[in-house]
Write a protein that holds these residues in place. Structure first.
Motif, mmCIF file in Angstrom:
data_model
loop_
_atom_site.group_PDB
_atom_site.id
_atom_site.type_symbol
_atom_site.label_atom_id
_atom_site.label_comp_id
_atom_site.label_asym_id
_atom_site.label_seq_id
_atom_site.Cartn_x
_atom_site.Cartn_y
_atom_site.Cartn_z
ATOM 1 N N GLN A 14 28.009 34.799 30.353
ATOM 2 C CA GLN A 14 28.342 33.534 31.262
ATOM 3 C C GLN A 14 28.913 33.277 32.396
ATOM 4 O O GLN A 14 28.577 32.616 33.117
ATOM 5 N N MET A 15 29.631 34.799 32.416
ATOM 6 C CA MET A 15 29.854 34.821 33.721
ATOM 7 C C MET A 15 28.851 34.892 35.201
ATOM 8 O O MET A 15 28.911 33.845 36.167
ATOM 9 N N ALA A 16 27.649 35.655 34.882
ATOM 10 C CA ALA A 16 26.506 35.719 35.553
ATOM 11 C C ALA A 16 26.007 34.475 35.995
ATOM 12 O O ALA A 16 25.061 33.738 37.044
ATOM 13 N N ALA A 17 26.474 33.324 34.837
ATOM 14 C CA ALA A 17 25.481 31.790 34.469
ATOM 15 C C ALA A 17 25.649 30.920 35.639
ATOM 16 O O ALA A 17 25.176 30.297 36.122
ATOM 17 N N TYR A 18 27.173 31.266 36.079
ATOM 18 C CA TYR A 18 27.877 30.280 37.383
ATOM 19 C C TYR A 18 28.537 31.211 38.201
ATOM 20 O O TYR A 18 29.572 30.543 38.333
ATOM 21 N N GLY A 19 27.828 32.435 38.835
ATOM 22 C CA GLY A 19 28.459 32.983 39.907
ATOM 23 C C GLY A 19 27.957 32.984 41.114
ATOM 24 O O GLY A 19 28.921 33.920 41.820
ATOM 25 N N GLY A 20 27.140 32.511 41.133
ATOM 26 C CA GLY A 20 26.640 32.828 41.979
ATOM 27 C C GLY A 20 25.388 33.001 42.667
ATOM 28 O O GLY A 20 25.159 34.030 41.753
ATOM 29 N N ASP A 21 25.278 33.710 44.202
ATOM 30 C CA ASP A 21 24.656 35.123 44.322
ATOM 31 C C ASP A 21 25.659 36.356 44.001
ATOM 32 O O ASP A 21 24.407 37.447 44.074
ATOM 33 N N GLU A 22 26.730 36.488 43.667
ATOM 34 C CA GLU A 22 27.272 37.385 43.536
ATOM 35 C C GLU A 22 27.086 38.237 41.971
ATOM 36 O O GLU A 22 27.160 37.271 41.144
ATOM 37 N N ILE A 23 27.288 39.847 42.320
ATOM 38 C CA ILE A 23 26.826 40.268 41.200
ATOM 39 C C ILE A 23 28.107 39.767 39.766
ATOM 40 O O ILE A 23 29.214 39.360 39.928
ATOM 41 N N ALA A 24 27.724 39.516 38.291
ATOM 42 C CA ALA A 24 28.995 39.399 37.506
ATOM 43 C C ALA A 24 29.804 40.939 37.150
ATOM 44 O O ALA A 24 28.907 41.827 37.176
ATOM 45 N N GLU A 25 30.850 40.949 37.492
ATOM 46 C CA GLU A 25 31.843 42.032 37.159
ATOM 47 C C GLU A 25 33.163 41.874 36.509
ATOM 48 O O GLU A 25 33.564 40.501 37.121
ATOM 49 N N LEU A 26 33.694 42.311 35.833
ATOM 50 C CA LEU A 26 34.900 42.434 34.251
ATOM 51 C C LEU A 26 35.602 43.442 34.786
ATOM 52 O O LEU A 26 34.797 44.408 34.229
ATOM 53 N N ASP A 27 36.891 43.174 34.374
ATOM 54 C CA ASP A 27 37.738 44.705 34.573
ATOM 55 C C ASP A 27 37.846 44.877 33.093
ATOM 56 O O ASP A 27 38.406 43.471 31.998
ATOM 57 N N TYR A 28 38.125 45.814 32.224
ATOM 58 C CA TYR A 28 38.290 46.253 31.353
ATOM 59 C C TYR A 28 40.312 46.226 31.568
ATOM 60 O O TYR A 28 40.702 46.986 32.611
ATOM 61 N N ILE A 29 41.262 45.705 30.141
ATOM 62 C CA ILE A 29 42.297 45.445 30.978
ATOM 63 C C ILE A 29 42.836 45.659 29.347
ATOM 64 O O ILE A 29 42.567 45.353 28.221
ATOM 65 N N ASN A 30 44.144 45.839 29.783
ATOM 66 C CA ASN A 30 44.772 45.355 28.080
ATOM 67 C C ASN A 30 45.448 44.096 28.014
ATOM 68 O O ASN A 30 46.240 43.323 28.863
#
Length: 345
Positions: free
Chosen positions: A232-248
């Motif tokens: 979902q993030m990649a679909a709207y993220g433009g040219d940057e790769i999608a990255e998500l941090d694992y969080i509490n």
């Protein structure tokens, strides 16, 4: 440019003998070793472990050593800069590939280092952490934080393998690493918190007066949800790769006090040149193929492979096809010590 400092050999032998007898040593011959100018001089070297080469060795270990004789049947991924047998993949990160066969169980213990398991292959395995049964599916992250009781079991039909990532080197350096053994834990008759209290991002159980969430409220991060969020993030993220941090999910902080975990998605042909970071890191490939250059060393990677990079490494990623990678890093520890840094390429 700084002047070269005097060396130990510049001192008279008689004086050096007196220093040794007194149990002291001059700082100046060693100063540049521990305080080099401009940037650290890491011992850590880029490492690469091909899973297809490791897998037969893991299965052979299963034939040669019953889990009762191993407690945890693991092949350690040793930093090339420190040599085979080193209990470090980087200065602060320990990595090991662990095997559990059908019907086996690993005994309960708790220890001072914290661990995250990234499930590499298989189904039917599970961990029990603080009496919470955590299924192990490929790509899942399963936490066993410092001081939490945990054991492992396997109800499936095929081998289960996971990558252990621990802050063990930190505790060894502090001389604070130890474990305590215990009995297998009773299991709660309910799904784990990732399927109940923290099923959806941005939602948490209602806060009632006097209620305090557990320090580690969510112990399993299912890959299915992570991949869906990355897409979902990649679909709207433009040219940057999608990255998500694992969080509490209660605090927004990293899932462990010393180690951070970041899920990355590359589209086919997509590349990334991150800044030079003061944190060391390891990369584990969930899916896909690609090529990474670490300080000039080229690594061709595929599914389930693992590779590492030292501090301030010049890293360049290039995905051959759609790829998902998890980055393990020690930024949380460096943030707490107040020295995390990024430098432009």
């Amino acid at each position: 440019m700084s002047e070269p400092l005097a060396e130990l050999e510049d001192l008279p032998q008689a004086y050096r003998d007196e220093l040794e007898q007194a149990g002291v040593a001059p700082l100046w011959p060693m100063m540049r070793n521990v305080l080099p100018h401009g940037a650290p001089q890491p011992v850590t070297q880029a490492g690469y472990w091909n899973y297809q080469a490791l897998r037969p060795l893991l299965l052979k270990a299963g034939e040669l050593t019953p889990v009762e004789k191993a407690e945890r049947r693991v092949l350690v991924l040793s930093d090339p800069g420190r040599g085979t047998g080193a209990m470090q993949a980087t200065a602060s990160i320990y990595l090991g590939m662990q095997l559990l066969l059908p019907g086996e169980s690993a005994p309960a213990h708790r220890h001072t280092p914290s661990a995250v398991r990234i499930i590499v292959e298989g189904a039917g395995g599970y961990s029990v952490v603080d009496s919470e049964r955590l299924p192990m599916e490929e790509g899942d992250l399963v936490l066993t934080p410092s001081g939490e009781w945990h054991d492992h079991g396997h109800d499936g039909d095929e081998p289960v393998v996971w990558l252990d990532a621990l802050d063990l080197p930190v505790f060894v350096q502090l001389e604070g690493s130890y474990a305590i053994e215990g009995e297998l834990q009773p299991q709660r008759n309910r799904p784990d918190a990732s399927e109940v209290e923290y099923k959806a991002a941005g939602l948490a159980p209602t806060r009632r007066p006097g209620h305090r969430a557990r320090r580690f409220p969510m112990l399993r991060y299912p890959w299915t949800g992570t991949e869906a969020a990355l897409r979902q993030m990649a679909a709207y993220g433009g040219d940057e790769i999608a990255e998500l941090d694992y969080i509490n999910p209660e605090t927004g902080e990293d899932i462990l006090p010393t180690l951070g975990f970041t899920a990355m998605m590359f589209g086919a042909g997509q590349s990334q040149r991150p800044p030079l970071r003061s944190s060391s890191c390891a990369f584990h490939v969930i899916k896909g193929h690609g090529r990474t250059e670490v300080d000039g060393q080229v690594i061709e990677w595929g599914p389930k492979d693992t590779f590492t990079a030292p501090v301030f490494a010049a890293i360049s990623h290039q995905a051959e096809n759609e790829a998902f990678v998890i980055r393990i890093h020690d930024r949380p520890l460096q943030d707490k010590l107040g020295y995390y840094e990024e430098r432009a390429r």
